[in-house]
Enzyme design. Structure first.
Site, PDB file in Angstrom:
ATOM      1  CG  ASP A  90      14.136 -18.957  49.862  1.00 43.94           C
ATOM      2  OD1 ASP A  90      15.548 -18.999  49.173  1.00 43.94           O
ATOM      3  OD2 ASP A  90      13.289 -19.580  50.371  1.00 43.94           O
ATOM      4  CG  ASP A 108      13.531 -23.815  44.506  1.00 44.06           C
ATOM      5  OD1 ASP A 108      15.033 -23.491  45.244  1.00 44.06           O
ATOM      6  OD2 ASP A 108      13.148 -23.645  44.487  1.00 44.06           O
TER       7      ASP A 108
HETATM    8  C1  GLA Z   1      12.512 -21.185  47.233  1.00 42.99           C
HETATM    9  C2  GLA Z   1      13.082 -21.785  48.027  1.00 42.99           C
HETATM   10  C3  GLA Z   1      12.502 -23.281  48.668  1.00 42.99           C
HETATM   11  C4  GLA Z   1      11.648 -22.949  48.962  1.00 42.99           C
HETATM   12  C5  GLA Z   1      10.683 -21.692  48.463  1.00 42.99           C
HETATM   13  C6  GLA Z   1       9.626 -21.107  49.211  1.00 42.99           C
HETATM   14  O1  GLA Z   1      12.629 -21.208  45.954  1.00 42.99           O
HETATM   15  O2  GLA Z   1      14.124 -22.482  47.246  1.00 42.99           O
HETATM   16  O3  GLA Z   1      13.095 -24.515  48.814  1.00 42.99           O
HETATM   17  O4  GLA Z   1      11.270 -22.388  50.372  1.00 42.99           O
HETATM   18  O5  GLA Z   1      11.365 -20.909  48.179  1.00 42.99           O
HETATM   19  O6  GLA Z   1       9.110 -20.468  48.810  1.00 42.99           O
END
Ligand code: GLA
Length: 375
Positions: A126, A183
């Protein structure tokens, strides 16, 4: 490792968020086998954020949460492997993960070695809490080098959400897939937004490093960590077809222990999965002049042609596609024998143009065409 087809699997985030533990992961592994998901190609089981303690140990090693994973991660990996699945984990290029657990910045080589020791096969990486003085491409290269030298084949799943022009540098880093979107949440609006965003990014997709449109929300029905309104089965079908057609990794995000029949049927449609996993790995392209309908076309191994009509509007649509839009001209004297991949129906042989029946809002029609001599 070279990935020739988009990775497929399951990830804990969409439904469970922080509520993960050894029992859940083992039950999920069992379900992936028992429901036929593994047989359909979903081989990676990935634990997302929130799996560790908040502090590293005195040697700088990351420590699994004693409460959630009392037997450590090697035990979990061993169980997952015993089911014939591969095991994935999560870390972050910054000082902390997005949920503020320890990140891998300045610990890249230690963490890669730890993951290798545990038997990890896949690392999602991430982009939260990154040091702003350091460029994104360097942060991903650091972990890319660590993974390439850890002594184990670990798939590198980059997750910088497409920001900082990720598409321009991600293929240099060693990543096998990269998040090309923000997301996803479990709504039709989110699905549509992510799909539209891929239009300009599709040229950057390709074998070896796939555009990742984020995990699937199919089968969530408004329940779980990224759930909001939920979607209908028709909308999930369209979502799944788009992700598959556009060569995105297919990472399931629902509770696979309790799937509805419709969810199972969508996620295991072998003809749609075959478009995603086509060995030729050609890029899909938009092939219409009709702005109301997204019409994607893709050339397949063996000469077949896939056509996908996606009605992302809120109205009925009647799309059509002239075959010279994808290079089959009248002069070729060829026709397409078309199969509807959701109904399994052979819908006939068409020359020069195909006009689809009325398509309801948010639905799709995915066809596979075989080139035959025109009569
Ligand atoms: C980010 C990523 C998600 C998930 C969250 C976890 O937002 O894009 O896919 O992994 O972190 O905290």
């Amino acid at each position: 490792m070279i990935k020739h087809t988009p990775p497929m699997g399951w990830n804990s985030w969409n439904t469970y968020g922080p509520n993960i533990n050894e029992k859940l992961i083992k039950e999920t592994a069992d379900a992936m086998v028992d429901t036929g998901l593994l047989a359909a190609g979903y081989e990676y089981l990935v634990i997302d954020d929130c799996w560790s303690e908040r502090q590293r140990d005195e040697n700088g090693r990351i420590v699994p949460s004693k409460e959630k994973f009392p037997n450590g991660m090697k035990a979990v990996a061993d169980y997952v492997h015993s089911k014939g699945l591969k095991f994935g984990m999560y870390s972050c290029a910054g000082n902390y993960t997005c949920a503020v657990y320890p990140g891998s910045f300045e610990f890249e080589f230690i963490d890669a070695a730890t993951f290798a020791e545990w038997g990890v096969d896949y690392l999602k990486y991430d982009y939260c809490f990154r040091p702003y003085w350091q460029k994104g491409h360097i942060l991903y290269k650091r972990m890319g080098h660590a993974l390439a030298n850890c002594g184990r084949d670990i798939l590198f799943s980059a997750c910088s959400w497409g920001v900082d022009e990720t598409h321009k540098w991600i293929k240099e880093t060693g990543a096998h897939m990269w998040r090309s979107t923000g997301d996803i949440v479990d709504t039709w609006k989110s699905i549509k937004e992510l799909a539209l965003k891929q239009v300009e990014l599709q040229p950057y997709n390709g074998q070896g490093c796939f555009n990742d449109m984020d995990m699937l929300v199919v089968g969530m029905y408004g329940k779980g960590n990224v759930a909001l309104d939920g979607c209908t089965d028709e909308e999930y079908r369209t979502h799944f077809s788009l992700w598959a057609f556009l060569n995105s990794p297919l990472m399931i995000g629902c509770d696979v222990r309790n799937m509805s029949d419709a969810t199972k049927e969508i996620l295991t449609n072998r003809d749609i999965i075959a478009l995603n996993q086509d060995p030729a790995g050609r890029q899909p392209y938009l092939a219409d002049n009709n702005t109301n309908i997204m019409t994607w076309v893709k050339s397949l191994e063996g000469g077949d042609i896939a056509i996908g009509f996606f009605n992302l509007t809120d109205n009925n649509q009647c799309p059509w596609i002239p075959f010279d839009n994808f290079g089959i001209n009248r002069s070729a004297n060829k026709a397409l024998q078309l199969t509807n991949l959701w109904t399994g129906e052979d819908i006939g042989v068409y020359k020069d143009i195909y006009r689809a029946p009325v398509m309801l809002p948010h639905t799709c029609m995915v066809l596979r065409g075989k080139l035959v001599d025109a009569k």
